[in-house]
Design a protein around this motif. Structure first.
Motif, PDB file in Angstrom:
ATOM      1  N   LEU A  69      18.240  54.178  39.016  1.00  0.00           N
ATOM      2  CA  LEU A  69      17.729  54.278  40.381  1.00  0.00           C
ATOM      3  C   LEU A  69      16.217  54.074  40.426  1.00  0.00           C
ATOM      4  CD1 LEU A  69      19.829  57.287  41.734  1.00  0.00           C
ATOM      5  CD2 LEU A  69      19.918  54.936  42.580  1.00  0.00           C
ATOM      6  N   ASP A  70      15.497  54.716  39.496  1.00  0.00           N
ATOM      7  CA  ASP A  70      14.038  54.594  39.473  1.00  0.00           C
ATOM      8  C   ASP A  70      13.609  53.160  39.189  1.00  0.00           C
ATOM      9  OD1 ASP A  70      13.702  57.283  39.999  1.00  0.00           O
ATOM     10  OD2 ASP A  70      13.457  57.847  37.892  1.00  0.00           O
ATOM     11  N   ALA A 115      22.511  53.485  47.347  1.00  0.00           N
ATOM     12  CA  ALA A 115      22.277  54.758  46.666  1.00  0.00           C
ATOM     13  C   ALA A 115      20.795  55.100  46.619  1.00  0.00           C
ATOM     14  CB  ALA A 115      22.855  54.706  45.257  1.00  0.00           C
ATOM     15  N   ILE A 116      19.954  54.078  46.453  1.00  0.00           N
ATOM     16  CA  ILE A 116      18.507  54.300  46.451  1.00  0.00           C
ATOM     17  C   ILE A 116      18.054  54.839  47.793  1.00  0.00           C
ATOM     18  CG2 ILE A 116      16.270  53.115  46.410  1.00  0.00           C
ATOM     19  CD1 ILE A 116      17.526  51.200  44.338  1.00  0.00           C
ATOM     20  N   PHE A 117      18.540  54.235  48.861  1.00  0.00           N
ATOM     21  CA  PHE A 117      18.158  54.695  50.201  1.00  0.00           C
ATOM     22  C   PHE A 117      18.691  56.092  50.477  1.00  0.00           C
ATOM     23  CE2 PHE A 117      17.078  50.291  50.875  1.00  0.00           C
ATOM     24  CZ  PHE A 117      16.011  50.361  51.759  1.00  0.00           C
ATOM     25  N   ARG A 118      19.924  56.353  50.059  1.00  0.00           N
ATOM     26  CA  ARG A 118      20.486  57.682  50.294  1.00  0.00           C
ATOM     27  C   ARG A 118      19.686  58.753  49.569  1.00  0.00           C
ATOM     28  NH1 ARG A 118      25.618  55.023  50.137  1.00  0.00           N
ATOM     29  NH2 ARG A 118      25.744  55.378  47.883  1.00  0.00           N
ATOM     30  N   ARG A 119      19.254  58.456  48.347  1.00  0.00           N
ATOM     31  CA  ARG A 119      18.514  59.449  47.566  1.00  0.00           C
ATOM     32  C   ARG A 119      17.256  59.909  48.310  1.00  0.00           C
ATOM     33  NH1 ARG A 119      15.881  58.634  41.565  1.00  0.00           N
ATOM     34  NH2 ARG A 119      15.009  56.785  42.552  1.00  0.00           N
ATOM     35  N   ASP A 148       1.301  60.132  47.286  1.00  0.00           N
ATOM     36  CA  ASP A 148       2.556  60.315  46.567  1.00  0.00           C
ATOM     37  C   ASP A 148       3.140  58.954  46.206  1.00  0.00           C
ATOM     38  OD1 ASP A 148       5.685  60.480  46.681  1.00  0.00           O
ATOM     39  OD2 ASP A 148       4.996  62.512  46.242  1.00  0.00           O
ATOM     40  N   ALA A 149       3.249  58.685  44.908  1.00  0.00           N
ATOM     41  CA  ALA A 149       3.689  57.365  44.449  1.00  0.00           C
ATOM     42  C   ALA A 149       5.112  57.062  44.885  1.00  0.00           C
ATOM     43  CB  ALA A 149       3.577  57.281  42.922  1.00  0.00           C
ATOM     44  N   GLU A 150       5.987  58.061  44.833  1.00  0.00           N
ATOM     45  CA  GLU A 150       7.370  57.836  45.229  1.00  0.00           C
ATOM     46  C   GLU A 150       7.465  57.498  46.708  1.00  0.00           C
ATOM     47  OE1 GLU A 150       9.859  61.066  44.141  1.00  0.00           O
ATOM     48  OE2 GLU A 150       9.783  60.619  41.998  1.00  0.00           O
ATOM     49  N   GLY A 151       6.695  58.222  47.520  1.00  0.00           N
ATOM     50  CA  GLY A 151       6.706  57.952  48.954  1.00  0.00           C
ATOM     51  C   GLY A 151       6.202  56.565  49.273  1.00  0.00           C
ATOM     52  N   GLN A 152       5.104  56.146  48.629  1.00  0.00           N
ATOM     53  CA  GLN A 152       4.553  54.814  48.859  1.00  0.00           C
ATOM     54  C   GLN A 152       5.531  53.732  48.417  1.00  0.00           C
ATOM     55  OE1 GLN A 152       1.713  53.938  50.378  1.00  0.00           O
ATOM     56  NE2 GLN A 152       1.255  56.082  50.830  1.00  0.00           N
ATOM     57  N   ARG A 153       6.185  53.960  47.287  1.00  0.00           N
ATOM     58  CA  ARG A 153       7.145  52.970  46.779  1.00  0.00           C
ATOM     59  C   ARG A 153       8.336  52.846  47.716  1.00  0.00           C
ATOM     60  NH1 ARG A 153       8.992  54.273  40.906  1.00  0.00           N
ATOM     61  NH2 ARG A 153      10.244  55.830  41.996  1.00  0.00           N
ATOM     62  N   PHE A 154       8.802  53.994  48.220  1.00  0.00           N
ATOM     63  CA  PHE A 154       9.943  53.921  49.126  1.00  0.00           C
ATOM     64  C   PHE A 154       9.544  53.267  50.444  1.00  0.00           C
ATOM     65  CE2 PHE A 154      12.762  55.653  52.416  1.00  0.00           C
ATOM     66  CZ  PHE A 154      13.965  55.150  51.932  1.00  0.00           C
ATOM     67  N   HIS A 183      21.538  47.566  56.915  1.00  0.00           N
ATOM     68  CA  HIS A 183      21.130  48.259  58.142  1.00  0.00           C
ATOM     69  C   HIS A 183      22.308  48.995  58.771  1.00  0.00           C
ATOM     70  CE1 HIS A 183      17.484  45.353  58.815  1.00  0.00           C
ATOM     71  NE2 HIS A 183      17.414  46.037  57.701  1.00  0.00           N
ATOM     72  N   GLU A 184      23.440  48.328  58.845  1.00  0.00           N
ATOM     73  CA  GLU A 184      24.608  48.940  59.470  1.00  0.00           C
ATOM     74  C   GLU A 184      25.128  50.112  58.633  1.00  0.00           C
ATOM     75  OE1 GLU A 184      27.452  49.883  62.182  1.00  0.00           O
ATOM     76  OE2 GLU A 184      25.689  48.584  62.405  1.00  0.00           O
ATOM     77  N   ALA A 185      25.106  49.960  57.307  1.00  0.00           N
ATOM     78  CA  ALA A 185      25.560  51.047  56.433  1.00  0.00           C
ATOM     79  C   ALA A 185      24.685  52.280  56.616  1.00  0.00           C
ATOM     80  CB  ALA A 185      25.543  50.588  54.982  1.00  0.00           C
ATOM     81  N   MET A 186      23.369  52.096  56.673  1.00  0.00           N
ATOM     82  CA  MET A 186      22.448  53.218  56.853  1.00  0.00           C
ATOM     83  C   MET A 186      22.563  53.811  58.256  1.00  0.00           C
ATOM     84  SD  MET A 186      20.991  53.811  53.979  1.00  0.00           S
ATOM     85  CE  MET A 186      22.615  53.402  53.298  1.00  0.00           C
ATOM     86  N   ARG A 187      22.799  52.954  59.227  1.00  0.00           N
ATOM     87  CA  ARG A 187      22.976  53.448  60.594  1.00  0.00           C
ATOM     88  C   ARG A 187      24.189  54.379  60.672  1.00  0.00           C
ATOM     89  NH1 ARG A 187      21.507  51.695  65.727  1.00  0.00           N
ATOM     90  NH2 ARG A 187      20.453  49.882  64.841  1.00  0.00           N
ATOM     91  N   GLN A 188      25.283  53.977  60.055  1.00  0.00           N
ATOM     92  CA  GLN A 188      26.491  54.809  60.057  1.00  0.00           C
ATOM     93  C   GLN A 188      26.288  56.078  59.237  1.00  0.00           C
ATOM     94  OE1 GLN A 188      29.954  52.552  58.964  1.00  0.00           O
ATOM     95  NE2 GLN A 188      29.596  50.968  60.496  1.00  0.00           N
TER      96      GLN A 188
END
Length: 218
Positions: A16-17, A60-64, A108-114, A130-135
């Protein structure tokens, strides 16, 4: 990366990282699974085992990140509604806006990267993502739509859903402005702007032809 640190982190998290960093730098389409597995010191079988596909890895990256962000938003909204079931509009909007800005500020490096990754997702126009995240986070948007609606009696719910999308877009662009550092001031200005727009819309009806189009696309 230090080898001892590598071994202390689970294979799933290393993947993931590594993927998050590569996707942020190169984009989703140019980054290959081979690059990701090399950076994570893992193999392709591990990607397939944990995620099944490149698209599921992206989700999975977005969900994390978004799970934690939206939990913080809902926690603030819960606290507001405990004190007053019909919360102040600005307080509701602040519960939505400020956690997102806090996440991408303060070096925050993680925040900037995301944040980079989020902008990539918008730029690539990945409609499936987009649709997957919207749902995935529809329940969060419903909670905030309910709270905004309670704060604005008489608001049109169909129109309100579109207006919240406008606020999300403005928030995303604000998150991308790395020169802005004071989250409280930025959040207050964005909340004030959004609240004025929402209240102003109560006094301005949209044309009937536009309303029919709006309802047809909702």
């Amino acid at each position: 990366m230090n080898r001892a640190f590598q071994l202390s982190v689970s294979t799933r998290d290393r993947i993931l990282d590594a993927a998050e960093g590569l996707f942020a730098d190169q984009g989703f389409h140019l980054t290959t699974l081979r690059q990701i597995t090399q950076a994570a010191e893992a193999n392709l079988a591990a990607v397939n085992y944990y995620f099944g596909s490149k698209q599921e890895l992206i989700r999975a990256i977005f969900r994390r990140r978004l799970d934690a962000l939206n939990a913080a938003r809902l926690e603030r909204l819960d606290a507001i509604e405990e004190d007053d079931s019909r919360a102040d509009l600005e307080a509701v909007l602040d519960a939505f806006v400020e956690p997102a800005l806090e996440f991408t500020r303060g070096g925050d490096a993680e925040g900037q990267r995301f944040m980079q990754l989020l902008l990539r997702a918008f730029a690539d126009r990945d409609t499936a993502l987009h649709e997957a995240m919207r749902q995935e986070y529809a329940h969060v948007m419903r909670r905030f739509a309910d709270a905004v609606s309670a704060a604005l009696p008489g608001a049109d719910r169909t129109r309100l859903r579109h207006q919240l999308d406008f606020i999300v877009g403005a928030l995303t662009l604000t998150m991308a402005e790395s020169a802005l550092k004071d989250t409280r001031i930025i959040a207050a200005e964005l909340v004030q702007f959004a609240a004025a727009g929402l209240r102003g819309s109560l006094d301005h009806r949209i044309p009937e032809s536009a309303r029919r189009t709006l309802e047809a696309t909702s």
